[in-house]
Design a protein around this motif. Structure first.
Motif, PDB file in Angstrom:
ATOM      1  N   HIS A   1       0.829  -1.197   0.000  1.00 39.85           N
ATOM      2  CA  HIS A   1       0.000   0.000   0.000  1.00 39.85           C
ATOM      3  C   HIS A   1       0.866   1.251   0.000  1.00 39.85           C
ATOM      4  CE1 HIS A   1      -2.971   2.965   1.404  1.00 39.85           C
ATOM      5  NE2 HIS A   1      -3.888   2.124   0.957  1.00 39.85           N
ATOM      6  N   SER A   2       0.570   2.175  -0.919  1.00 39.43           N
ATOM      7  CA  SER A   2       1.397   3.370  -1.042  1.00 39.43           C
ATOM      8  C   SER A   2       1.208   4.323   0.126  1.00 39.43           C
ATOM      9  CB  SER A   2       1.090   4.093  -2.357  1.00 39.43           C
ATOM     10  OG  SER A   2      -0.262   4.518  -2.390  1.00 39.43           O
ATOM     11  N   GLY A   3       0.045   4.278   0.791  1.00 38.96           N
ATOM     12  CA  GLY A   3      -0.171   5.145   1.937  1.00 38.96           C
ATOM     13  C   GLY A   3       0.555   4.643   3.163  1.00 38.96           C
ATOM     14  N   ALA A   4       0.480   3.328   3.399  1.00 32.83           N
ATOM     15  CA  ALA A   4       1.099   2.769   4.593  1.00 32.83           C
ATOM     16  C   ALA A   4       2.621   2.710   4.473  1.00 32.83           C
ATOM     17  CB  ALA A   4       0.540   1.362   4.847  1.00 32.83           C
ATOM     18  N   PHE A   5       3.136   2.537   3.245  1.00 32.22           N
ATOM     19  CA  PHE A   5       4.571   2.293   3.107  1.00 32.22           C
ATOM     20  C   PHE A   5       5.289   3.308   2.211  1.00 32.22           C
ATOM     21  CE2 PHE A   5       2.605  -1.800   4.074  1.00 32.22           C
ATOM     22  CZ  PHE A   5       3.355  -2.198   5.181  1.00 32.22           C
ATOM     23  N   GLY A   6       4.530   4.197   1.522  1.00 30.48           N
ATOM     24  CA  GLY A   6       5.165   5.161   0.630  1.00 30.48           C
ATOM     25  C   GLY A   6       6.033   6.137   1.368  1.00 30.48           C
ATOM     26  N   GLY A   7       7.186   6.434   0.824  1.00 31.49           N
ATOM     27  CA  GLY A   7       8.162   7.333   1.454  1.00 31.49           C
ATOM     28  C   GLY A   7       9.490   6.630   1.536  1.00 31.49           C
ATOM     29  N   PRO A   8       9.672   5.784   2.533  1.00 30.08           N
ATOM     30  CA  PRO A   8      10.958   5.089   2.631  1.00 30.08           C
ATOM     31  C   PRO A   8      11.074   3.859   1.735  1.00 30.08           C
ATOM     32  CG  PRO A   8       9.602   4.574   4.539  1.00 30.08           C
ATOM     33  CD  PRO A   8       8.849   5.614   3.752  1.00 30.08           C
ATOM     34  N   THR A   9       9.968   3.362   1.225  1.00 28.01           N
ATOM     35  CA  THR A   9       9.991   2.096   0.500  1.00 28.01           C
ATOM     36  C   THR A   9      10.350   2.326  -0.976  1.00 28.01           C
ATOM     37  OG1 THR A   9       8.236   1.320   1.953  1.00 28.01           O
ATOM     38  CG2 THR A   9       8.678   0.013  -0.018  1.00 28.01           C
ATOM     39  N   PRO A  10      11.368   1.649  -1.488  1.00 29.59           N
ATOM     40  CA  PRO A  10      11.772   1.850  -2.892  1.00 29.59           C
ATOM     41  C   PRO A  10      10.761   1.218  -3.850  1.00 29.59           C
ATOM     42  CG  PRO A  10      13.088   0.118  -1.899  1.00 29.59           C
ATOM     43  CD  PRO A  10      12.249   0.689  -0.785  1.00 29.59           C
ATOM     44  N   ASP A  11      10.342   1.999  -4.799  1.00 33.08           N
ATOM     45  CA  ASP A  11       9.400   1.559  -5.823  1.00 33.08           C
ATOM     46  C   ASP A  11      10.200   1.126  -7.056  1.00 33.08           C
ATOM     47  OD1 ASP A  11       7.804   2.051  -8.339  1.00 33.08           O
ATOM     48  OD2 ASP A  11       6.222   2.441  -6.881  1.00 33.08           O
TER      49      ASP A  11
END
Length: 450
Positions: A213-223
């Protein structure tokens, strides 16, 4: 036979030749994996039958162990005359989206602009038609020895190359004529003297065990897709020149093309800048180019708010004729490894390469070719390089190092090859056949090289 007699003979040969072209275009001979084999084999048999009908002898299908059959035929020439090997291919690109075609893709259809539309009408069933009209103009008795080879899978990797290397005596010739090119504009004759090589690979970027989920994990997580986009963005500098270390081309010394004409031919939209800073011909003929030709990522339609765990891209490189395509793959791979962000996991697959070609143009066949084009088109021919590749040409050059290789045809820049609404101009087809007839006639007056 005078040149005027030969001109009339070519003109009289065109109706039957266009009928043959229509027959071949009706066959969806797509040799790509996943397409039916039957139409490709049907095209091979139809080509064989047509070659027999126009007077070729010993016409047969060559069993290519790893691919589709090629069609071979020959006619002995008068004693002491050179032998010319004619080449074309009967396989075609897929039609793509049928709704993008204004007329049925596998039906040779005339339109009000005078052109004939259909998949393969230009690339490269027009090449077969050129050879047919030429032989018809000599009533099956050419002034030189002729051999013909019509390939069945040029568009998707040439298995014929290995066969050629193992059966060189069958193809032995003094001159090779490849009818799989053309002119930028109808009626403006060109001789293609260089071909860029081609290299491609698939790069895969992985960052996660699965989408999250981009809301729960977006930011530090590399896409993975963002990482791949960042990598692709480094392949060119700001003006659009290739920015991969080691990929430097050289200036093109042949005919140039104006930016306005190139924009018109390429269909570049108004206001959109061209890429790169060298002359147009240098950028197209003797420099590297890099494009992303395929991308595996979620489609916009139906997309969701999730970070991407894996993304893939097929990256294609066009390689200057005198540089190594295999080296280009190594340079591209090394570059992508260096610029990959965040220690993402990389995998490389489906690596393919084909070398370019630069013809020697100082022999008697080239002199005859320029003379023939001038007589057929009524104006001097120019020398041009092609950004495209024809895999078998390097095999010809390797097996027959003394043979001159002539590359011409009826695939003008408006032909839309590999795209919807492919077409050929029948008048251009006739001019190309006339040039080939003049060329063979002139060669028939020379003695075979010792």
């Amino acid at each position: 036979m005078s040149r005027e007699d030969l001109r009339q003979a070519v003109h009289q040969a065109m109706p039957a030749t266009l009928d043959d072209l229509a027959t071949l275009v009706r066959i969806p001979s797509v040799a790509a994996e996943g397409f039916s084999k039957e139409p490709v084999l049907e095209a091979a048999h139809a080509t064989r039958d047509i070659l027999q009908r126009v007077g070729f002898q010993d016409v047969r299908l060559l069993d290519i162990p790893t691919g589709y059959p090629a069609v071979y035929g020959e006619i002995p020439g008068p004693a002491g005359t050179p032998t010319v090997l004619l080449y074309a291919h009967y396989d075609v690109q897929p039609a793509g989206a049928v709704e993008a075609w204004e007329t049925p893709p596998f039906e040779l259809t005339p339109r009000q602009d005078g052109r004939l539309y259909g998949r393969g009408a230009a690339d490269d069933k027009s090449g077969i038609a050129i050879h047919l009209a030429t032989l018809r103009s000599f009533a099956g008795q050419p002034p030189v020895g002729l051999k013909i080879i019509v390939e069945g899978e040029e568009e998707f990797g040439s298995s014929l190359e290995a066969y050629l290397l193992d059966h060189a005596d069958l193809f032995q010739a003094d001159v090779v004529v490849v009818a799989d090119a053309g002119n930028n504009r109808v009626g403006e004759p060109l001789l293609t003297t260089t071909l860029r090589g081609e290299a491609s690979l698939v790069v895969e970027v992985r960052t996660l065990q699965g989408p999250v989920h981009s809301g729960a994990f977006g930011g530090p997580t590399p896409d993975a897709l963002v990482a791949l986009i960042r990598m692709i963005a480094t392949l060119h500098d700001a003006p659009g020149n290739v920015a991969v270390t080691g990929m430097q081309g050289q200036s093109w010394s042949g005919t140039d093309i104006s930016e306005a004409e190139f924009r018109y031919l390429a269909g570049v939209l108004p206001g959109v800048d061209l890429m790169g800073t060298d002359s147009i011909a240098t950028r197209v003929c003797s420099s590297y180019s890099i494009n992303v030709v395929g991308l595996d990522a979620p489609a916009v339609q139906g997309s969701r708010n999730a970070l991407i765990d894996v993304a893939r891209a097929r990256i294609s490189v066009r390689v200057p004729p005198e540089r190594s395509a295999k080296e280009a793959l190594e340079l591209l791979t090394a570059h992508l490894k260096v610029v990959a962000p965040w220690n993402v996991q990389l995998a490389f697959s489906e690596q393919e390469s084909g070398e370019g070609h630069a013809a020697a143009t100082d022999g008697p066949a080239y002199t005859a070719a320029y003379r023939a084009l001038r007589a057929a088109y009524g104006k001097e021919a120019s020398e041009v390089g092609s950004g495209g590749s024809i895999p078998l040409i390097n095999a010809f050059a390797r097996v027959f190092p003394q043979a001159e290789i002539i590359l011409w045809g009826a695939e003008d820049a408006s032909a839309n090859i590999h795209a919807p609404n492919e077409s050929v101009d029948p008048a251009e087809l006739e001019r190309a056949a006339l040039a080939e007839a003049y060329f063979l006639h002139d060669l028939g007056t020379t003695q075979k090289p010792a």
